[in-house]
Design an enzyme around this catalytic site. Structure first.
Site, PDB file in Angstrom:
ATOM      1  N   LYS A  13       0.840  -1.204   0.000  1.00 50.58           N
ATOM      2  CA  LYS A  13       0.000   0.000   0.000  1.00 50.58           C
ATOM      3  C   LYS A  13       0.878   1.258   0.000  1.00 50.58           C
ATOM      4  CE  LYS A  13      -2.061  -1.229   3.855  1.00 50.58           C
ATOM      5  NZ  LYS A  13      -1.392  -2.524   4.120  1.00 50.58           N
ATOM      6  N   ARG A  88     -10.133   1.127   7.978  1.00 51.93           N
ATOM      7  CA  ARG A  88      -9.700  -0.216   8.341  1.00 51.93           C
ATOM      8  C   ARG A  88     -10.817  -1.004   9.012  1.00 51.93           C
ATOM      9  NH1 ARG A  88      -3.994   0.257   8.422  1.00 51.93           N
ATOM     10  NH2 ARG A  88      -2.965  -1.638   9.090  1.00 51.93           N
ATOM     11  N   ARG A 127      11.530  -5.885   5.593  1.00 49.57           N
ATOM     12  CA  ARG A 127      11.379  -4.441   5.374  1.00 49.57           C
ATOM     13  C   ARG A 127      12.271  -3.652   6.333  1.00 49.57           C
ATOM     14  NH1 ARG A 127       5.571  -2.183   5.546  1.00 49.57           N
ATOM     15  NH2 ARG A 127       5.594  -3.293   7.540  1.00 49.57           N
ATOM     16  N   ARG A 160      10.468  -1.503  11.953  1.00 50.45           N
ATOM     17  CA  ARG A 160       9.306  -1.007  12.682  1.00 50.45           C
ATOM     18  C   ARG A 160       9.032  -1.862  13.914  1.00 50.45           C
ATOM     19  NH1 ARG A 160       4.614  -0.039   8.265  1.00 50.45           N
ATOM     20  NH2 ARG A 160       3.433  -1.143   9.858  1.00 50.45           N
ATOM     21  N   ARG A 171      -1.301  -8.983  13.180  1.00 48.36           N
ATOM     22  CA  ARG A 171      -1.833  -7.981  12.232  1.00 48.36           C
ATOM     23  C   ARG A 171      -2.609  -8.661  11.104  1.00 48.36           C
ATOM     24  NH1 ARG A 171       3.671  -5.289  11.047  1.00 48.36           N
ATOM     25  NH2 ARG A 171       2.618  -4.241   9.325  1.00 48.36           N
TER      26      ARG A 171
HETATM   27  P1  AP5 Z   1       4.828  -1.632   1.943  1.00 49.73           P
HETATM   28  O1  AP5 Z   1       4.559  -0.799   0.748  1.00 49.73           O
HETATM   29  O2  AP5 Z   1       5.546  -1.033   3.101  1.00 49.73           O
HETATM   30  O3  AP5 Z   1       3.485  -2.377   2.402  1.00 49.73           O
HETATM   31  P2  AP5 Z   1       2.211  -1.859   3.193  1.00 49.73           P
HETATM   32  O4  AP5 Z   1       1.015  -2.473   2.559  1.00 49.73           O
HETATM   33  O5  AP5 Z   1       2.244  -0.376   3.337  1.00 49.73           O
HETATM   34  O6  AP5 Z   1       2.454  -2.583   4.578  1.00 49.73           O
HETATM   35  P3  AP5 Z   1       2.279  -2.065   6.073  1.00 49.73           P
HETATM   36  O7  AP5 Z   1       2.981  -3.069   6.947  1.00 49.73           O
HETATM   37  O8  AP5 Z   1       2.692  -0.625   6.196  1.00 49.73           O
HETATM   38  O9  AP5 Z   1       0.748  -2.173   6.266  1.00 49.73           O
HETATM   39  P4  AP5 Z   1      -0.042  -2.204   7.571  1.00 49.73           P
HETATM   40  O10 AP5 Z   1      -1.407  -2.055   7.090  1.00 49.73           O
HETATM   41  O11 AP5 Z   1       0.191  -3.377   8.438  1.00 49.73           O
HETATM   42  O12 AP5 Z   1       0.610  -0.998   8.437  1.00 49.73           O
HETATM   43  P5  AP5 Z   1       0.136   0.490   8.737  1.00 49.73           P
HETATM   44  O13 AP5 Z   1       1.336   1.330   8.834  1.00 49.73           O
HETATM   45  O14 AP5 Z   1      -0.961   0.890   7.833  1.00 49.73           O
HETATM   46  O15 AP5 Z   1       5.661  -2.923   1.431  1.00 49.73           O
HETATM   47  C1  AP5 Z   1       6.122  -3.909   2.353  1.00 49.73           C
HETATM   48  C2  AP5 Z   1       7.539  -4.366   1.953  1.00 49.73           C
HETATM   49  O16 AP5 Z   1       7.457  -5.078   0.715  1.00 49.73           O
HETATM   50  C3  AP5 Z   1       8.511  -3.209   1.723  1.00 49.73           C
HETATM   51  O17 AP5 Z   1       9.781  -3.608   2.151  1.00 49.73           O
HETATM   52  C4  AP5 Z   1       8.474  -2.998   0.201  1.00 49.73           C
HETATM   53  O18 AP5 Z   1       9.700  -2.496  -0.295  1.00 49.73           O
HETATM   54  C5  AP5 Z   1       8.190  -4.404  -0.304  1.00 49.73           C
HETATM   55  N1  AP5 Z   1       7.349  -4.446  -1.510  1.00 49.73           N
HETATM   56  C6  AP5 Z   1       6.277  -3.660  -1.809  1.00 49.73           C
HETATM   57  N2  AP5 Z   1       5.708  -4.031  -2.978  1.00 49.73           N
HETATM   58  C7  AP5 Z   1       6.439  -5.096  -3.416  1.00 49.73           C
HETATM   59  C8  AP5 Z   1       6.344  -5.938  -4.573  1.00 49.73           C
HETATM   60  N3  AP5 Z   1       5.390  -5.762  -5.497  1.00 49.73           N
HETATM   61  N4  AP5 Z   1       7.255  -6.940  -4.707  1.00 49.73           N
HETATM   62  C9  AP5 Z   1       8.244  -7.120  -3.766  1.00 49.73           C
HETATM   63  N5  AP5 Z   1       8.378  -6.353  -2.655  1.00 49.73           N
HETATM   64  C10 AP5 Z   1       7.483  -5.355  -2.489  1.00 49.73           C
HETATM   65  O19 AP5 Z   1      -0.515   0.342  10.190  1.00 49.73           O
HETATM   66  C11 AP5 Z   1       0.281   0.037  11.307  1.00 49.73           C
HETATM   67  C12 AP5 Z   1      -0.568   0.016  12.567  1.00 49.73           C
HETATM   68  O20 AP5 Z   1      -1.147   1.317  12.786  1.00 49.73           O
HETATM   69  C13 AP5 Z   1      -1.786  -0.917  12.564  1.00 49.73           C
HETATM   70  O21 AP5 Z   1      -1.412  -2.243  12.920  1.00 49.73           O
HETATM   71  C14 AP5 Z   1      -2.674  -0.252  13.623  1.00 49.73           C
HETATM   72  O22 AP5 Z   1      -2.209  -0.518  14.918  1.00 49.73           O
HETATM   73  C15 AP5 Z   1      -2.461   1.214  13.359  1.00 49.73           C
HETATM   74  N6  AP5 Z   1      -3.420   1.779  12.370  1.00 49.73           N
HETATM   75  C16 AP5 Z   1      -3.117   2.284  11.141  1.00 49.73           C
HETATM   76  N7  AP5 Z   1      -4.230   2.729  10.520  1.00 49.73           N
HETATM   77  C17 AP5 Z   1      -5.263   2.509  11.373  1.00 49.73           C
HETATM   78  C18 AP5 Z   1      -6.664   2.732  11.287  1.00 49.73           C
HETATM   79  N8  AP5 Z   1      -7.228   3.256  10.193  1.00 49.73           N
HETATM   80  N9  AP5 Z   1      -7.424   2.352  12.350  1.00 49.73           N
HETATM   81  C19 AP5 Z   1      -6.890   1.805  13.447  1.00 49.73           C
HETATM   82  N10 AP5 Z   1      -5.561   1.560  13.595  1.00 49.73           N
HETATM   83  C20 AP5 Z   1      -4.750   1.907  12.565  1.00 49.73           C
HETATM   84 MG    MG Z   2       2.503   0.947   4.932  1.00 51.11          MG
END
Ligand code: AP5
Ligand code: MG
Length: 225
Positions: A13, A88, A127, A160, A171
């Site tokens: 994402k 979410r 990552r 992270r 997660r």
């Molecule tokens: P990356 O692009 O970083 O993936 P991502 O989908 O952004 O993954 P996240 O781990 O950030 O998602 P998440 O939803 O768990 O975390 P968030 O920060 O939103 O890619 C991942 C890796 O793969 C990277 O190393 C990249 O280089 C690689 N990659 C990417 N595309 C690739 C491809 N095509 N091929 C190969 N490699 C690739 O949320 C974190 C926490 O915040 C949650 O757990 C929760 O506690 C809280 N939170 C956030 N939003 C909310 C909400 N709306 N409500 C409540 N709590 C929330």
């Molecule tokens: Mg992310």
């Protein structure tokens, strides 16, 4: 453009959000990044959110809704935005639609970036993030000396706090239980677009961009009539 990016942790994402922002000149807003910034700067929201993030659980809906509503109300969002990680829960999705309806706007497209749970765990384990500029790396493709510093700015790379294998598994479970229903919410009125995320980054982006160009064409056609 007003877009939502959905998908398992590690689906890409953030990676795709940055590419869309670069091409279309609208802000990429990651709710996870907003929360991590709040934690790092010790705000009230950050203090409350920290323990949820560390456990891999969602922060309370009211906090997430308030935080994102404030962000999309800023002046850089007038031409649109890309929301990554929000909504979410179905409650968050409904709250977003209500807020936008008040100003005659809507979420135009929601993308479901699909990868397998095994791929998610592997990507999360590999990552690394830059503490200085926030760049995201994947160790398999990382080419800098020792893998210790950022290619862009030389900043320190870190993992992270929620990227341990145990928290990543939590997660994934949380996603299946609380976020998966959001896919159904957007599919009901044709706003959901499914993307195979388990391919090279440029190929995933080409698929997303195919739909975005259709959206841009439709807007131009509307303006011309
Ligand atoms: P990356 O692009 O970083 O993936 P991502 O989908 O952004 O993954 P996240 O781990 O950030 O998602 P998440 O939803 O768990 O975390 P968030 O920060 O939103 O890619 C991942 C890796 O793969 C990277 O190393 C990249 O280089 C690689 N990659 C990417 N595309 C690739 C491809 N095509 N091929 C190969 N490699 C690739 O949320 C974190 C926490 O915040 C949650 O757990 C929760 O506690 C809280 N939170 C956030 N939003 C909310 C909400 N709306 N409500 C409540 N709590 C929330
Ligand atoms: Mg992310």
């Amino acid at each position: 453009m007003r877009l939502v990016l959905l998908g398992l942790p590690g689906a890409g994402k953030g990676t795709q959000g940055e590419l869309i922002a670069e091409k279309y000149g609208i802000p990429h807003i990651s709710s996870g990044s907003l929360i991590r910034e709040a934690v790092a700067s010790g705000t009230e929201l950050g203090k409350e959110a920290d323990s949820y993030i560390r456990r891999g659980e969602l922060i309370p809906d009211e906090l997430a809704i308030e935080m994102v509503s404030e962000r999309i109300g800023r002046s850089d969002c007038v031409q649109g935005w890309i929301l990554d990680g929000f909504p979410r829960t179905v409650l968050q999705a409904i709250a977003l639609d209500h807020r936008l309806a008040q100003i005659n706007l809507d979420v135009q497209m929601a993308f479901d970036i699909r990868i397998s749970p095994g791929e998610a765990i592997q990507r999360i384990a590999k990552r690394r993030m830059c503490r200085n500029c926030g760049a995201v790396y994947y160790l398999d493709h990382y080419r800098s000396q020792n893998g210790q510093v950022c290619d862009n700015c030389g900043g320190e790379l870190y993992r992270r706090s929620d990227d341990t294998e145990e928290t990543a598994r939590t997660r994934l479970m949380v996603y299946m239980k609380q976020t998966h229903p959001v896919l159904h919410y957007y599919s009901m009125d044709g706003r959901l677009f499914s993307i195979d995320g388990q391919r090279p980054i440029a190929e995933v982006f080409a698929d997303v961009d195919y739909y975005l160009q259709r959206l841009a064409d439709a807007r131009r056609a509307g303006e011309a009539t």
